[in-house]
Design a protein around this motif. Structure first.
Motif, PDB file in Angstrom:
ATOM      1  N   GLU A 117       0.822  -1.252  -0.077  1.00 30.86           N
ATOM      2  CA  GLU A 117       0.054   0.036   0.040  1.00 30.86           C
ATOM      3  C   GLU A 117       0.750   1.318  -0.127  1.00 30.86           C
ATOM      4  OE1 GLU A 117      -0.601   0.301   4.971  1.00 30.86           O
ATOM      5  OE2 GLU A 117      -2.209  -0.202   3.378  1.00 30.86           O
ATOM      6  N   ASP A 118       1.965   1.088   0.410  1.00 35.95           N
ATOM      7  CA  ASP A 118       2.891   2.538   0.425  1.00 35.95           C
ATOM      8  C   ASP A 118       4.511   2.020  -0.192  1.00 35.95           C
ATOM      9  OD1 ASP A 118       4.291   1.052   2.800  1.00 35.95           O
ATOM     10  OD2 ASP A 118       2.688   2.147   4.027  1.00 35.95           O
TER      11      ASP A 118
ATOM     12  N   ALA B  54       7.088   2.666   1.708  1.00 40.32           N
ATOM     13  CA  ALA B  54       8.080   2.345   2.582  1.00 40.32           C
ATOM     14  C   ALA B  54       7.908   0.833   2.593  1.00 40.32           C
ATOM     15  CB  ALA B  54       7.444   2.994   4.089  1.00 40.32           C
ATOM     16  N   THR B  55       6.747   0.317   2.691  1.00 35.37           N
ATOM     17  CA  THR B  55       6.512  -1.410   2.816  1.00 35.37           C
ATOM     18  C   THR B  55       7.401  -2.040   1.517  1.00 35.37           C
ATOM     19  OG1 THR B  55       4.814  -0.861   3.935  1.00 35.37           O
ATOM     20  CG2 THR B  55       5.117  -3.265   3.387  1.00 35.37           C
ATOM     21  N   THR B  56       7.031  -1.205   0.199  1.00 36.22           N
ATOM     22  CA  THR B  56       7.701  -1.906  -0.932  1.00 36.22           C
ATOM     23  C   THR B  56       9.300  -1.994  -0.719  1.00 36.22           C
ATOM     24  OG1 THR B  56       5.857  -1.114  -2.210  1.00 36.22           O
ATOM     25  CG2 THR B  56       7.705  -1.602  -3.280  1.00 36.22           C
ATOM     26  N   LEU B  57       9.828  -0.830  -0.167  1.00 35.30           N
ATOM     27  CA  LEU B  57      11.188  -0.849  -0.233  1.00 35.30           C
ATOM     28  C   LEU B  57      11.444  -2.028   1.047  1.00 35.30           C
ATOM     29  CD1 LEU B  57      11.017   1.820  -1.966  1.00 35.30           C
ATOM     30  CD2 LEU B  57      12.727   2.442  -0.524  1.00 35.30           C
ATOM     31  N   LYS B  58      11.059  -1.836   2.060  1.00 33.77           N
ATOM     32  CA  LYS B  58      11.390  -2.729   3.111  1.00 33.77           C
ATOM     33  C   LYS B  58      11.432  -4.159   2.734  1.00 33.77           C
ATOM     34  CE  LYS B  58       9.963  -1.275   7.087  1.00 33.77           C
ATOM     35  NZ  LYS B  58       8.929  -1.337   7.989  1.00 33.77           N
ATOM     36  N   GLU B  59      10.506  -4.598   2.050  1.00 24.97           N
ATOM     37  CA  GLU B  59      10.075  -5.949   1.702  1.00 24.97           C
ATOM     38  C   GLU B  59      11.152  -6.475   0.352  1.00 24.97           C
ATOM     39  OE1 GLU B  59       8.390  -8.317   3.302  1.00 24.97           O
ATOM     40  OE2 GLU B  59       7.900  -6.722   4.551  1.00 24.97           O
ATOM     41  N   TYR B  60      11.322  -5.649  -0.604  1.00 20.05           N
ATOM     42  CA  TYR B  60      11.978  -6.059  -1.752  1.00 20.05           C
ATOM     43  C   TYR B  60      13.552  -5.532  -2.032  1.00 20.05           C
ATOM     44  CZ  TYR B  60       7.251  -7.422  -3.044  1.00 20.05           C
ATOM     45  OH  TYR B  60       5.914  -8.018  -2.775  1.00 20.05           O
ATOM     46  N   MET B  61      14.006  -4.409  -1.172  1.00 19.12           N
ATOM     47  CA  MET B  61      14.956  -3.837  -1.648  1.00 19.12           C
ATOM     48  C   MET B  61      16.069  -3.592  -0.452  1.00 19.12           C
ATOM     49  SD  MET B  61      13.102  -0.709  -4.008  1.00 19.12           S
ATOM     50  CE  MET B  61      11.796  -1.097  -4.920  1.00 19.12           C
ATOM     51  N   PRO B  62      16.890  -4.545  -0.268  1.00 19.08           N
ATOM     52  CA  PRO B  62      17.607  -4.760   1.024  1.00 19.08           C
ATOM     53  C   PRO B  62      18.654  -3.559   1.073  1.00 19.08           C
ATOM     54  CG  PRO B  62      18.173  -6.552  -0.528  1.00 19.08           C
ATOM     55  CD  PRO B  62      16.891  -5.776  -1.148  1.00 19.08           C
ATOM     56  N   THR B  63      18.985  -2.964  -0.048  1.00 13.61           N
ATOM     57  CA  THR B  63      20.215  -1.852   0.045  1.00 13.61           C
ATOM     58  C   THR B  63      19.526  -0.747   0.308  1.00 13.61           C
ATOM     59  OG1 THR B  63      20.187  -1.877  -2.230  1.00 13.61           O
ATOM     60  CG2 THR B  63      21.778  -3.304  -1.299  1.00 13.61           C
ATOM     61  N   ALA B  64      18.250  -0.384   0.428  1.00 13.94           N
ATOM     62  CA  ALA B  64      17.566   0.655   0.934  1.00 13.94           C
ATOM     63  C   ALA B  64      16.786   0.510   2.220  1.00 13.94           C
ATOM     64  CB  ALA B  64      16.481   1.108  -0.042  1.00 13.94           C
TER      65      ALA B  64
ATOM     66  N   ASP C 286       9.492  11.296   4.560  1.00 13.35           N
ATOM     67  CA  ASP C 286       7.986  10.715   5.241  1.00 13.35           C
ATOM     68  C   ASP C 286       6.822  10.794   4.122  1.00 13.35           C
ATOM     69  OD1 ASP C 286       6.906  10.101   7.752  1.00 13.35           O
ATOM     70  OD2 ASP C 286       5.571  11.721   7.505  1.00 13.35           O
ATOM     71  N   LYS C 287       6.681  12.032   3.544  1.00 14.89           N
ATOM     72  CA  LYS C 287       5.567  11.832   2.673  1.00 14.89           C
ATOM     73  C   LYS C 287       5.736  11.081   1.597  1.00 14.89           C
ATOM     74  CE  LYS C 287       2.879  15.432  -0.156  1.00 14.89           C
ATOM     75  NZ  LYS C 287       2.784  16.771  -0.258  1.00 14.89           N
ATOM     76  N   LEU C 288       6.815  10.770   1.011  1.00 15.89           N
ATOM     77  CA  LEU C 288       7.145   9.803  -0.103  1.00 15.89           C
ATOM     78  C   LEU C 288       6.945   8.316   0.470  1.00 15.89           C
ATOM     79  CD1 LEU C 288       7.899   9.319  -3.126  1.00 15.89           C
ATOM     80  CD2 LEU C 288      10.195   9.270  -2.297  1.00 15.89           C
ATOM     81  N   ALA C 289       7.413   8.040   1.710  1.00 11.95           N
ATOM     82  CA  ALA C 289       7.222   6.652   2.350  1.00 11.95           C
ATOM     83  C   ALA C 289       5.888   6.210   2.247  1.00 11.95           C
ATOM     84  CB  ALA C 289       8.124   6.585   3.546  1.00 11.95           C
ATOM     85  N   GLN C 290       4.941   7.112   2.582  1.00 12.24           N
ATOM     86  CA  GLN C 290       3.492   6.911   2.750  1.00 12.24           C
ATOM     87  C   GLN C 290       2.809   6.981   1.317  1.00 12.24           C
ATOM     88  OE1 GLN C 290       1.809   8.446   6.457  1.00 12.24           O
ATOM     89  NE2 GLN C 290       3.597   9.499   6.509  1.00 12.24           N
ATOM     90  N   PHE C 291       3.396   7.171   0.093  1.00 11.48           N
ATOM     91  CA  PHE C 291       2.739   7.363  -1.147  1.00 11.48           C
ATOM     92  C   PHE C 291       2.663   5.996  -1.884  1.00 11.48           C
ATOM     93  CE2 PHE C 291       3.282   7.925  -5.694  1.00 11.48           C
ATOM     94  CZ  PHE C 291       2.137   9.031  -5.830  1.00 11.48           C
ATOM     95  N   SER C 292       1.328   5.979  -2.415  1.00 11.59           N
ATOM     96  CA  SER C 292       1.218   4.600  -2.910  1.00 11.59           C
ATOM     97  C   SER C 292       2.096   4.277  -4.318  1.00 11.59           C
ATOM     98  CB  SER C 292      -0.308   4.559  -3.535  1.00 11.59           C
ATOM     99  OG  SER C 292      -0.499   3.433  -4.120  1.00 11.59           O
ATOM    100  N   PRO C 293       2.692   2.984  -4.352  1.00 12.57           N
ATOM    101  CA  PRO C 293       3.475   2.784  -5.643  1.00 12.57           C
ATOM    102  C   PRO C 293       2.534   2.264  -6.670  1.00 12.57           C
ATOM    103  CG  PRO C 293       3.361   0.754  -4.167  1.00 12.57           C
ATOM    104  CD  PRO C 293       2.579   2.088  -3.158  1.00 12.57           C
ATOM    105  N   GLU C 294       1.440   2.567  -6.564  1.00 10.30           N
ATOM    106  CA  GLU C 294       0.392   2.034  -7.645  1.00 10.30           C
ATOM    107  C   GLU C 294       0.741   2.478  -8.949  1.00 10.30           C
ATOM    108  OE1 GLU C 294      -4.195   2.244  -9.105  1.00 10.30           O
ATOM    109  OE2 GLU C 294      -3.531   3.396  -7.423  1.00 10.30           O
TER     110      GLU C 294
END
Length: 536
Positions: free
Chosen positions: A350-351, A353-363, A402-410
């Motif tokens: 949904e955001d 932040a979660t997308t980076l945390k789950e798939y991008m280990p160097t971020a 912070d604003k970008l982290a909560q933005f939808s990656p849709e």
């Protein structure tokens, strides 16, 4: 020229080489809203100039500038046009073509300048003032014996096909136009030999555009912060980022390099929460400080049919005979990433932040005092950067993590990461985190609050003109006021050529104008009249 100019920065301005600007305008009379075809060739020391841009505009007798074109040059040449603004009053105007090099030195002797007439049905000429004779700065270019032109016929019926033969020096560049004769400037051509400028040019003002177009602005603050970094992002089919700092005068320069197209520009500072102001300098030359002594534009009732035909030609040609834009080659505007992720290959969260945390280990996604921020690993040093990375969305810097982290990656198509110390010019960043949307529209992410949306003239795309009569299967009226436009005539070994053309359905007096740039660097002209007759 580039190294020579840089080497001469401590020399007097008088020691600088000068440019010669050769222009053939396809019409000497135009209607407001119409495009004026231009063939431009700029040289320096009889070689193509190293300037990468030319500029064209119109200046009124009162010194007001109307319109302006930013024209890319290739080997000093351009096939271009100048659009006459819709609000241009009926009058004579000074057509100017020049480079930023000459304009920065305020040296009008390095401009091409000639008079043209503009007709605007909505804004008639001003009442005739006391007539002043043209002063000694103006001269008429008379027909040259170096060129001969012979039309097949000197009078044609409506729609009749014809041809003309011309002869010139085999080693010269020849341009030919046939267009409606301007009855309000009854002479071959008027050009201005400009006197020396009253403002003494300074070497520090020199602004040669050797790599690309340069955007200049001045901060509105009384005291400029010379340590603050400013980010100019250009957006269109491609996006690009440019960096700069203000000098002591508050001036900021951005060199766009190879970029030749953008739809809009955004300017931000590295402190996004602090608003700032910028006075953007348009790239056009200053208009003359004093009024110009043009002959008056006098229109009589007997010329109503001519004016009606000009307006009719402009209204149809502007729509049916637009110049064809040439395809631009894409340029490299991004950076080679260490990691890249096509988000279509993953389940979207949904955001971001979660997308980076789950798939991008160097971020690395962190939280401090309830707000998100990002850190990148430093692969060469096997560590984590202390500072924040440069974050981009379609080339636009984003400082509110912070604003970008909560933005939808849709609507985000791809994420790229540079996990190393990265330099743009001399400015270093603790890595780059870059996102690309599907439609290069930021994926719906809002433009930062304090970003400045810059109103700036676009770069004109290379064009090719076609003023041919419509074919049988092309169902549009032939009301052309330009019957022929050949920018570079192919001469045979003896310097001869034959060109075909077709008269339009608009009767009147037309003018054949032939210009030649001789091997020794002179531009010479010859003209001949041609009648198109309605026998009804």
């Amino acid at each position: 020229m580039g190294s020579n100019l840089l080497a001469q920065q401590n020399q007097p301005v008088s020691s600088l080489p000068k440019e010669d600007v050769y222009v053939h305008a396809g019409q000497s009379i135009a209607v407001a809203g119409e495009r004026l075809p231009l063939s431009i060739n700029i040289t320096m020391d009889q070689a193509p100039t190293k300037s990468t841009f030319a500029y064209a505009d119109l200046v009124s007798r009162s010194g007001k500038r109307f319109g302006g074109a930013v024209i890319p040059l290739k080997n000093g040449k351009a096939s271009a046009y100048l659009t006459v603004p819709e609000n241009t009053p009926s009058d004579h105007y000074l057509l100017r073509v020049y480079s930023r090099y000459a304009a920065s030195l305020n040296d009008a002797s390095q401009y091409h300048q000639e008079l043209i007439s503009v007709i605007n049905p909505a804004i008639p000429p001003a009442p005739k003032a006391a007539e002043k004779p043209l002063d000694g700065n103006w001269q008429s270019i008379t027909a040259s014996n170096a060129i001969t032109v012979q039309p097949e016929k000197e009078a044609l019926n409506l729609g009749e096909q014809s041809s003309l033969r011309l002869s010139a020096s085999p080693d010269s560049k020849v341009t030919v136009s046939i267009s409606r004769k301007n009855p309000f400037l009854d002479r071959t051509q008027w050009v201005q030999n400009s006197p020396p400028s009253k403002t003494k040019p300074q070497m520090e003002a020199l602004l040669p555009e050797l790599r690309g177009h340069i955007i200049k602005g001045t901060l509105t603050a009384k005291e400029a912060d010379t340590t603050k970094l400013y980010f100019l992002s250009a957006h269109g089919d491609q996006s690009a980022l440019y960096l700069g700092k203000a000098n002591r005068k508050g001036e900021i320069y951005f060199d766009l390099g190879a970029l030749k197209h953008y739809e809009f520009l955004l300017l931000q500072s590295d402190v996004d929460s602090v608003p700032f102001g910028l006075n953007l300098q348009l790239p056009f030359a200053d208009a003359p400080a004093e009024g110009l002594d043009f002959p008056p534009l006098e229109i009589t009732p007997a010329q109503k049919e001519l004016l009606d035909n000009l307006v009719l030609s402009a209204s149809t040609s502007t729509y049916f005979l637009k110049p064809r834009q040439q395809n631009l080659q894409p340029i490299v505007t991004g950076y080679a990433p260490d990691r890249g992720y096509n988000l279509d290959d993953y389940n979207r969260f949904e955001d971001l932040a979660t997308t980076l945390k789950e798939y991008m280990p160097t971020a690395l996604v962190r939280k401090n005092k309830g707000k998100y921020y990002f850190k990148l690993t430093n692969i060469p040093e096997h560590s984590v950067f202390d500072g924040n990375p440069l974050i981009l969305v379609d080339g636009m810097p984003v400082f509110d993590s912070d604003k970008l982290a909560q933005f939808s990656p849709e609507n985000i198509k791809r994420a790229e990461i540079i996990n190393r110390r990265f330099y743009i010019l001399s400015y270093g960043f603790d890595g780059i985190l870059s996102f690309t949307s599907y439609d290069n529209d930021f994926g719906g992410y809002p433009i930062p609050e304090h970003a400045l949306y810059l109103e700036y003239p676009p770069i004109q795309q290379p064009v090719s003109w076609q003023f041919n009569a419509p074919k049988k299967d092309e169902h549009f009226p032939d009301f052309r006021s330009v019957l022929l436009w050949e920018e570079s005539v192919q001469l045979d070994d003896s310097g001869k050529a034959s060109l075909s053309f077709t008269a339009s359905q608009v009767p009147g007096t037309y003018e054949i104008r032939v210009s030649q740039i001789t091997p020794d660097g002179r531009q010479v002209w010859t003209t001949k009249e041609l009648e198109v007759i309605d026998e009804k």
